[in-house]
Design an enzyme around this catalytic site. Structure first.
Site, mmCIF file in Angstrom:
data_model
loop_
_atom_site.group_PDB
_atom_site.id
_atom_site.type_symbol
_atom_site.label_atom_id
_atom_site.label_comp_id
_atom_site.label_asym_id
_atom_site.label_seq_id
_atom_site.Cartn_x
_atom_site.Cartn_y
_atom_site.Cartn_z
ATOM 1 N N ASP A 27 -7.474 -5.151 8.845
ATOM 2 C CA ASP A 27 -7.104 -3.907 8.163
ATOM 3 C C ASP A 27 -7.013 -4.069 6.655
ATOM 4 O O ASP A 27 -6.278 -3.347 5.984
ATOM 5 C CB ASP A 27 -5.780 -3.361 8.738
ATOM 6 C CG ASP A 27 -4.629 -4.350 8.584
ATOM 7 O OD1 ASP A 27 -4.859 -5.465 8.086
ATOM 8 O OD2 ASP A 27 -3.490 -4.010 8.954
ATOM 9 N N GLU B 127 0.819 -1.214 0.000
ATOM 10 C CA GLU B 127 0.000 0.000 0.000
ATOM 11 C C GLU B 127 0.855 1.268 0.000
ATOM 12 O O GLU B 127 1.943 1.290 0.575
ATOM 13 C CB GLU B 127 -0.873 0.015 1.267
ATOM 14 C CG GLU B 127 -1.838 -1.139 1.314
ATOM 15 C CD GLU B 127 -2.434 -1.372 2.705
ATOM 16 O OE1 GLU B 127 -3.615 -1.747 2.763
ATOM 17 O OE2 GLU B 127 -1.732 -1.201 3.710
HETATM 18 P P1 NAD Z 1 2.725 -10.702 13.508
HETATM 19 O O1 NAD Z 1 2.590 -11.676 12.391
HETATM 20 O O2 NAD Z 1 4.086 -10.368 14.016
HETATM 21 O O3 NAD Z 1 1.874 -11.218 14.769
HETATM 22 C C1 NAD Z 1 0.571 -11.686 14.662
HETATM 23 C C2 NAD Z 1 0.307 -12.675 15.790
HETATM 24 O O4 NAD Z 1 -1.072 -13.058 15.742
HETATM 25 C C3 NAD Z 1 1.144 -13.973 15.672
HETATM 26 O O5 NAD Z 1 1.909 -14.158 16.848
HETATM 27 C C4 NAD Z 1 0.073 -15.058 15.485
HETATM 28 O O6 NAD Z 1 0.434 -16.301 16.111
HETATM 29 C C5 NAD Z 1 -1.136 -14.416 16.171
HETATM 30 N N1 NAD Z 1 -2.435 -14.986 15.788
HETATM 31 C C6 NAD Z 1 -2.873 -15.328 14.540
HETATM 32 N N2 NAD Z 1 -4.140 -15.827 14.625
HETATM 33 C C7 NAD Z 1 -4.494 -15.768 15.935
HETATM 34 C C8 NAD Z 1 -5.669 -16.129 16.655
HETATM 35 N N3 NAD Z 1 -6.713 -16.670 16.026
HETATM 36 N N4 NAD Z 1 -5.696 -15.927 18.000
HETATM 37 C C9 NAD Z 1 -4.631 -15.398 18.659
HETATM 38 N N5 NAD Z 1 -3.478 -15.048 18.030
HETATM 39 C C10 NAD Z 1 -3.403 -15.226 16.692
HETATM 40 O O7 NAD Z 1 1.955 -9.380 13.043
HETATM 41 P P2 NAD Z 1 2.073 -7.891 13.639
HETATM 42 O O8 NAD Z 1 3.127 -7.125 12.947
HETATM 43 O O9 NAD Z 1 2.080 -7.957 15.133
HETATM 44 O O10 NAD Z 1 0.668 -7.306 13.150
HETATM 45 C C11 NAD Z 1 -0.532 -7.774 13.712
HETATM 46 C C12 NAD Z 1 -1.689 -7.299 12.874
HETATM 47 O O11 NAD Z 1 -1.827 -5.883 12.970
HETATM 48 C C13 NAD Z 1 -1.535 -7.607 11.381
HETATM 49 O O12 NAD Z 1 -2.769 -8.114 10.916
HETATM 50 C C14 NAD Z 1 -1.220 -6.259 10.768
HETATM 51 O O13 NAD Z 1 -1.651 -6.178 9.427
HETATM 52 C C15 NAD Z 1 -2.000 -5.339 11.680
HETATM 53 N N6 NAD Z 1 -1.522 -3.958 11.730
HETATM 54 C C16 NAD Z 1 -2.450 -2.984 11.779
HETATM 55 C C17 NAD Z 1 -2.063 -1.661 11.880
HETATM 56 C C18 NAD Z 1 -3.082 -0.577 12.016
HETATM 57 O O14 NAD Z 1 -2.760 0.599 11.950
HETATM 58 N N7 NAD Z 1 -4.332 -0.901 12.247
HETATM 59 C C19 NAD Z 1 -0.692 -1.324 11.906
HETATM 60 C C20 NAD Z 1 0.243 -2.340 11.885
HETATM 61 C C21 NAD Z 1 -0.183 -3.666 11.799
#
Ligand code: NAD
Length: 352
Positions: free
Chosen positions: A235, A64
């Site tokens: 997101d 993006e």
């Molecule tokens: P990451 O991959 O490092 O961590 C995600 C974690 O979620 C992993 O440890 C995984 O085991 C866990 N997980 C997956 N399914 C699960 C479930 N059903 N129950 C419990 N845990 C579960 O990712 P990250 O960098 O920490 O990002 C997390 C999320 O936040 C991503 O989806 C990312 O796109 C989103 N994000 C959003 C914003 C925003 O502004 N809203 C900004 C950054 C990241």
């Protein structure tokens, strides 16, 4: 912003220098200061150029571009979201961004933004909760303990006074990593075996999982009255975390509706389902939490203005910190019309 010099070198903040800057300022102080910057820019919301981010989707993720401008300064971020990356030993989210001077169009700074995105996302979440969560909240459930998790926990401690964080992840190794990293930081950290257990006694629930599907991290029966939900992981189109029934019971607060309707939890609802723009709550133009029993939901997707605020914050500290390298990335001949001559002179210098 000052005009760039004739020899337009662009300051570049590397990952290494960003880490030095965060460690120099302190994570919690930086969260508090970033939250204040973002809040100040939310108060100026109407004057920003706004557009839903430009997304290029694939089977496994999204890339993006997120641009905005306040008329004086322009900024954009490049960011990806690839939930399957983690299993390959890669980050789910990586980013970099740029600030430019609107008056000349010359770049002012290029920066890593993988760390900065984690910081600004957490600062925005905590800032939203400051306005929406029930008063006196001390306990937060943190579901999804990946790259963003510690940043979220520390922002809520610094900005909202959270004293206990209750961790859950489907992968116990992620929870163990998060608990280890948060040890000794003044938070009571409780590792849990289920999302239900993590939510015991929590007035704030942060969902921050990564999975490219309509997931159901929270079901309707798990969410009691008065809770504030900070939904970070949903997101993208086809990537949500909450059961639709929770949304129907909640007061929903969003960043920029045209983007959140595509990417947020509310993609599950009718296109005209009422939502409140967070900036309007901050500006006193809309009601926040209506009463102690209301479920409030911050349907976070991440908006360009938050990145702009974060980039400006880093830019304002460059001179004092010296934590940057100059990049020779803008061709800038002494005679602006003699771009080709600059090339010829370089050729002649090489041949000499
Ligand atoms: P990451 O991959 O490092 O961590 C995600 C974690 O979620 C992993 O440890 C995984 O085991 C866990 N997980 C997956 N399914 C699960 C479930 N059903 N129950 C419990 N845990 C579960 O990712 P990250 O960098 O920490 O990002 C997390 C999320 O936040 C991503 O989806 C990312 O796109 C989103 N994000 C959003 C914003 C925003 O502004 N809203 C900004 C950054 C990241």
């Amino acid at each position: 912003m000052t005009a760039p010099s004739r020899h337009a070198l662009v300051p570049f903040v590397s990952v290494d220098n960003m880490m030095k800057l965060v460690l120099h300022i302190g994570v919690e102080r930086m969260m508090t200061e970033l939250a204040a910057e973002i809040e100040a820019d939310f108060l100026r919301w109407p004057l920003f150029d706004k557009t839903p981010r430009v997304a290029s989707h694939s089977e496994v993720g999204v890339i993006e571009l997120m641009p905005t401008s306040d008329g004086e300064t322009y900024g954009f971020k490049y960011v990806n979201g690839h939930p399957s990356n983690m299993k390959k030993g890669l980050q789910t989210v990586t980013a970099f961004g740029l600030l430019a001077d609107v008056a000349t169009g010359y770049p002012l700074m290029l920066s890593e933004m993988t760390l900065l995105t984690a910081l600004r996302t957490a600062a925005t979440s905590a800032m939203a909760a400051k306005w929406l969560a029930p008063k006196g909240t001390r306990v937060m459930a943190m579901i999804g303990n990946g790259a963003q998790a510690e940043f979220q926990a520390l922002a809520f401690k610094a900005v909202c006074g959270i004293a206990e964080v209750r961790l859950y992840d489907i992968d116990p190794a992620a929870t163990a990593k998060c608990a280890r990293n948060l040890a000794g930081r003044g938070l009571n950290v409780v590792s849990c075996n289920s999302a239900e257990q993590a939510m015991e006694g929590a007035q704030i629930v942060t969902t921050c999982t990564a999975d490219k599907q309509y997931a159901t991290i929270l079901t309707d029966n798990m969410v009691g009255s008065g809770v504030h939900i900070n939904a970070v992981g949903g997101d993208c189109p086809g990537k949500t975390e909450l059961h639709r029934d929770i949304l129907l019971r909640s007061g929903i607060f969003v960043e920029y509706p045209p983007q959140t309707r595509i990417e947020g939890e509310i993609q599950q609802l009718e296109a005209d389902h009422p939502v409140t723009e967070l900036w309007q709550v901050i500006a006193g133009q809309a009601e926040g939490r209506s009463d102690a029993r209301q479920i409030t939901l911050f349907d976070s997707v991440g908006f360009a203005i938050e990145d702009f605020s974060a980039l400006r914050y880093v830019h304002s500290r460059l001179k004092d910190s010296g934590l940057y390298q100059n990049l020779d990335m803008i061709a800038d001949p002494d005679d602006p019309r003699d771009l080709f001559g600059m090339l010829l002179r370089a050729g002649a210098a090489q041949a000499a």
